[in-house]
Scaffold this motif. Structure first.
Motif, PDB file in Angstrom:
ATOM      1  N   UNK A  46       4.967  14.888   7.209  1.00  0.00           N
ATOM      2  CA  UNK A  46       5.669  13.624   7.476  1.00  0.00           C
ATOM      3  C   UNK A  46       4.669  12.618   8.034  1.00  0.00           C
ATOM      4  N   UNK A  47       5.162  11.417   8.334  1.00  0.00           N
ATOM      5  CA  UNK A  47       4.290  10.371   8.861  1.00  0.00           C
ATOM      6  C   UNK A  47       3.692  10.747  10.205  1.00  0.00           C
ATOM      7  N   UNK A  48       4.445  11.462  11.028  1.00  0.00           N
ATOM      8  CA  UNK A  48       3.928  11.846  12.348  1.00  0.00           C
ATOM      9  C   UNK A  48       3.509  13.312  12.423  1.00  0.00           C
ATOM     10  N   UNK A  49       3.543  13.976  11.290  1.00  0.00           N
ATOM     11  CA  UNK A  49       3.104  15.363  11.264  1.00  0.00           C
ATOM     12  C   UNK A  49       4.147  16.359  11.693  1.00  0.00           C
ATOM     13  N   UNK A  50       5.360  15.909  12.019  1.00  0.00           N
ATOM     14  CA  UNK A  50       6.427  16.817  12.430  1.00  0.00           C
ATOM     15  C   UNK A  50       7.096  17.428  11.203  1.00  0.00           C
TER      16      UNK A  50
END
Length: 404
Positions: free
Chosen positions: A118-122
């Protein structure tokens, strides 16, 4: 096209051409294709050597598959699982966080899973109004579905390689046992042959077997070991044929003598001066009547020979003859020279002579030449074993002295 099928990793993890290729291949899955996830997993386990992954990485893959709700991998139902590292660690039997991350990276590098960050790595899933997963971020199992046939073929090949390795290793063990026991029988029974040299070749071959061998290690060793076994059997067969020929010749000679009744003079000793007498033309080796001395006397005169006998002791004449074969090879005496000595002196006396040569080894330049000289003298009636034994007994009776 690339923007739909390729995602780049989050953070400092680099992108590579291999990752792009893997994602594009996973995107080409045929519509409707399915595969049993546990069958694919077993194939990956079988092919782990080809894939270059460890058992712990497979344990992590197993844990990932448990988060996929269905047994059948299917693109229509989505192929992304999104467990947290804590959840993965629990299902991977408590694997540490750093180890978990390392093996996840190994699975990605092996092309068994893909990251969909995802965009934040989550890792999470976004659902629609009906509660169905609209988009998920985590680990995609698409490569397993895309490579299902490839993994099955690799698993079959690895299984065949293991069967081939097992059968080759068993064949080597049997051949190694055959050679060892054939050599022992030949030496213990005093069979003529260069058994010391052959035993050296056998020991060299067994010394080349690694502690953890591969098929490439043992196949050439097996070929050479089989050739060595054939050589031993050929030598034994030749000797048996020779013994049978000698026995038949003696029987034929006796039959001819007993059938010829024209003259009673045939049964009497001939001086060679009678009218019509011809020189003897005996084609068989003539054994000279050399007195056989007690074994105890030979051992007292030549104690060093016992070191080369089976078990390090000479209990009978067979042990002495076995030791003599080893000593013959060690001293560089040719098989033909020793065979001539056995035919002329008898195998017991020839073995005793080899024991004497060993005892006087420091004073004899060429053991083979010395043995041939003694054999020629014995054939002419000019050699007696007694004086040699007595001289060695006197020398060994005085501590620190050697025969001169």
């Amino acid at each position: 096209m690339l923007s739909r099928n390729v995602t780049t990793p989050f953070g400092r993890r680099p992108m590579s051409l291999a990752l792009i290729k893997g994602q594009m291949r996973a995107a080409e899955i045929k519509p409707g294709k399915t595969a049993d996830k546990w069958k694919v997993f077993r194939d990956a386990c079988e092919a782990r050597a080809v894939l270059g992954i460890q058992d712990r990485a497979l344990a992590v893959l197993d844990a990932l598959l448990t988060f996929y709700p269905d047994n059948e991998l299917c693109e229509e139902r989505g192929l992304v699982v999104f467990p947290s590292n804590d959840q993965l660690s629990v299902r991977a039997h408590g694997i540490a966080g750093t180890t978990l991350r390392r093996h996840l990276a190994a699975l990605v590098d092996a092309g068994l899973i893909q990251r969909k960050d995802s965009a934040n790595g989550k890792r999470y899933a976004r659902k629609d109004d009906s509660g169905e997963i609209e988009e998920a971020f985590g680990f995609s199992l698409a490569p397993l579905l895309a490579r299902a046939e490839e993994l099955a073929l690799a698993a079959q090949q690895m299984a065949a390689e293991r069967r081939r390795f097992r059968s080759t290793k068993e064949a080597l063990s049997i051949c190694r046992r055959d050679v060892r026991k054939l050599l022992t029988a030949a030496i213990e029974e005093g069979a003529a042959g260069d058994w010391g040299r052959i035993e050296g070749m056998f020991l060299e071959l067994t010394g080349r077997i690694p502690r953890t061998p591969t098929i490439a290690d043992i196949e050439p060793i097996l070929d050479e070991m089989q050739m060595l076994r054939e050589e031993i059997l050929n030598r034994m067969e030749i000797q048996e044929d020779s013994q049978n020929t000698d026995s038949n010749a003696v029987q034929n000679e006796r039959h001819i003598q007993s059938s010829n009744t024209e003259s009673s003079n045939e049964l009497e000793p001939s001086s060679g001066t009678e009218q019509g007498a011809k020189p003897s033309q005996n084609i068989w080796p003539t054994r000279v009547a050399v007195k056989a001395f007690p074994l105890a006397m030979v051992l007292q005169a030549c104690p060093d020979i016992a070191d080369y006998a089976p078990g390090g002791t000479v209990a009978n004449w067979r042990d002495l003859m076995s030791a003599a074969v080893v000593v013959r090879s060690m001293l560089g005496v040719s098989p033909s020279a020793y065979q001539d000595a056995c035919e002329t002196l008898g195998p017991e006396n020839a073995a005793a002579v080899m024991a004497c040569i060993l005892e006087r080894g420091g004073h004899i330049n060429s053991a083979g030449g010395y043995l041939r000289d003694l054999t020629r003298k014995a054939a002419r009636g000019e050699f007696s074993l007694g004086p040699m034994l007595m001289a060695l007994m006197r020398a060994n009776g005085a501590p620190g002295c050697k025969a001169s």
